[in-house]
Design an enzyme around this catalytic site. Sequence first.
Site, PDB file in Angstrom:
ATOM      1  N   TRP A 135      39.067 -56.139 119.443  1.00 25.09           N
ATOM      2  CA  TRP A 135      37.734 -55.855 118.897  1.00 25.09           C
ATOM      3  C   TRP A 135      36.936 -57.151 118.771  1.00 25.09           C
ATOM      4  O   TRP A 135      37.466 -58.184 118.357  1.00 25.09           O
ATOM      5  CB  TRP A 135      37.895 -55.202 117.514  1.00 25.09           C
ATOM      6  N   GLN A 150      32.791 -61.466 123.212  1.00 24.59           N
ATOM      7  CA  GLN A 150      32.719 -62.850 122.764  1.00 24.59           C
ATOM      8  C   GLN A 150      33.323 -63.851 123.732  1.00 24.59           C
ATOM      9  O   GLN A 150      32.884 -65.001 123.796  1.00 24.59           O
ATOM     10  CB  GLN A 150      33.433 -63.006 121.409  1.00 24.59           C
ATOM     11  N   TYR A 181      34.699 -50.512 121.963  1.00 25.72           N
ATOM     12  CA  TYR A 181      34.642 -51.973 121.943  1.00 25.72           C
ATOM     13  C   TYR A 181      33.953 -52.471 123.208  1.00 25.72           C
ATOM     14  O   TYR A 181      34.418 -52.224 124.335  1.00 25.72           O
ATOM     15  CB  TYR A 181      36.049 -52.576 121.858  1.00 25.72           C
ATOM     16  N   SER A 184      41.678 -43.834 111.558  1.00 26.75           N
ATOM     17  CA  SER A 184      41.260 -45.161 111.109  1.00 26.75           C
ATOM     18  C   SER A 184      40.227 -45.030 110.006  1.00 26.75           C
ATOM     19  O   SER A 184      39.223 -44.318 110.173  1.00 26.75           O
ATOM     20  CB  SER A 184      40.676 -45.962 112.282  1.00 26.75           C
ATOM     21  N   TRP A 213      43.715 -53.896 110.037  1.00 24.20           N
ATOM     22  CA  TRP A 213      42.864 -54.810 110.779  1.00 24.20           C
ATOM     23  C   TRP A 213      42.220 -55.822 109.829  1.00 24.20           C
ATOM     24  O   TRP A 213      42.132 -55.600 108.642  1.00 24.20           O
ATOM     25  CB  TRP A 213      41.808 -54.083 111.602  1.00 24.20           C
ATOM     26  N   ALA A 260      40.559 -61.579 107.039  1.00 20.51           N
ATOM     27  CA  ALA A 260      39.175 -61.377 106.577  1.00 20.51           C
ATOM     28  C   ALA A 260      38.171 -62.032 107.524  1.00 20.51           C
ATOM     29  O   ALA A 260      37.325 -62.845 107.125  1.00 20.51           O
ATOM     30  CB  ALA A 260      38.999 -61.899 105.152  1.00 20.51           C
ATOM     31  N   LYS A 298      38.577 -72.198 107.082  1.00 19.19           N
ATOM     32  CA  LYS A 298      37.701 -73.040 107.908  1.00 19.19           C
ATOM     33  C   LYS A 298      36.249 -73.032 107.436  1.00 19.19           C
ATOM     34  O   LYS A 298      35.466 -73.893 107.847  1.00 19.19           O
ATOM     35  CB  LYS A 298      37.781 -72.620 109.368  1.00 19.19           C
ATOM     36  N   ASN A 300      49.126 -67.101 114.671  1.00 19.73           N
ATOM     37  CA  ASN A 300      49.211 -65.880 113.875  1.00 19.73           C
ATOM     38  C   ASN A 300      50.563 -65.194 114.025  1.00 19.73           C
ATOM     39  O   ASN A 300      51.106 -64.638 113.067  1.00 19.73           O
ATOM     40  CB  ASN A 300      48.091 -64.908 114.270  1.00 19.73           C
TER      41      ASN A 300
END
Length: 334
Positions: A21, A27, A54, A152, A205, A209, A216, A295
Amino acid sequence: MQFRYLGRSGLKISEITYGNWLTHGSQVENDIATQCVRAALDAGITTFDTADAYANTKAETVLGDALAGERRESLEIFTKVYFPTGPAGPNDSGLSRKHILESINGSLTRLKTDYVDLYQAHRYDFETPLEETMQAFADVVRQGKALYIGVSEWTAEQLREAHALAVDLGVQLISNQPQYSMLWRVIEPEVVPTSKELGIGQIVWSPIAQGVLTGKYAPGQPLPEGSRATDEKGGADMISRFMNDRVLTAVQELKPVASDLGLSMAQLAVAWVLQNDNVSAAIIGASKPEQVHDNAGASGVKLDADVLKRIDEALGDLPESDASQTRSPQGRPS
């Protein structure tokens, strides 16, 4: 990589799941997206989550291309239906029988597969009878185009009603995909207890956050170039609720917690959601392969009670836990 059962089913999935997503087809360039998928596979991730909406179907195409040549039986591929696709005509969204049966065919074509392991209702559709939606999902399963069904961002009541219909129809509703993180805990009061009762697992998901929990974003400092907070295609809107000095200052207090454990901030955030025994997997996204490897390092990490207490003390009353925040659009988006 550790694996968990998805709900009360026999399906095992990687507890770190790769999702695309806001990245693939939007992106990041396709070659970088493919590199991120390869990094996920290298890290032992076998579960991939996407949706037809998406990047208006482009994300599914990118994922299908990136996974081409992999042994299908060794992967778990998830997608979703509800939000508008194509030219956004009157039947191009929602959970009507027409949209579901047409959408699954399009998704399978783009993903280059004969079936998906999990087909999910991306949101609840108030304009379509739930009986119609569940019958259509059951038919998708019986046609062999999906093995299991999920939802979802559904409320506890909606989960209960859908589960009862699934039982009557002889199909397995095994999952819910909600937002969940240290800062967003709205599933804890109602959705999680109901899901445990019904045998539904959470595929969560935004466990970091939208990047805020990486630390950062420092209070009073310029936004990092190319970050989610600068993305005008949707990322900035999603992250805006966390972009205030109170939240950003509190998040900085988590850095010594992560450091003491030898974890990155992202790993701490992902590991935190995995401590919930109703969570089957945490979805990670990435705009570069290095983020995937970082991750994925959260898999198997155990946080003891003292660590969880330190996290709660650092965040104070900032986490949102109002169950009413779990909701779907009242009308179909167009």
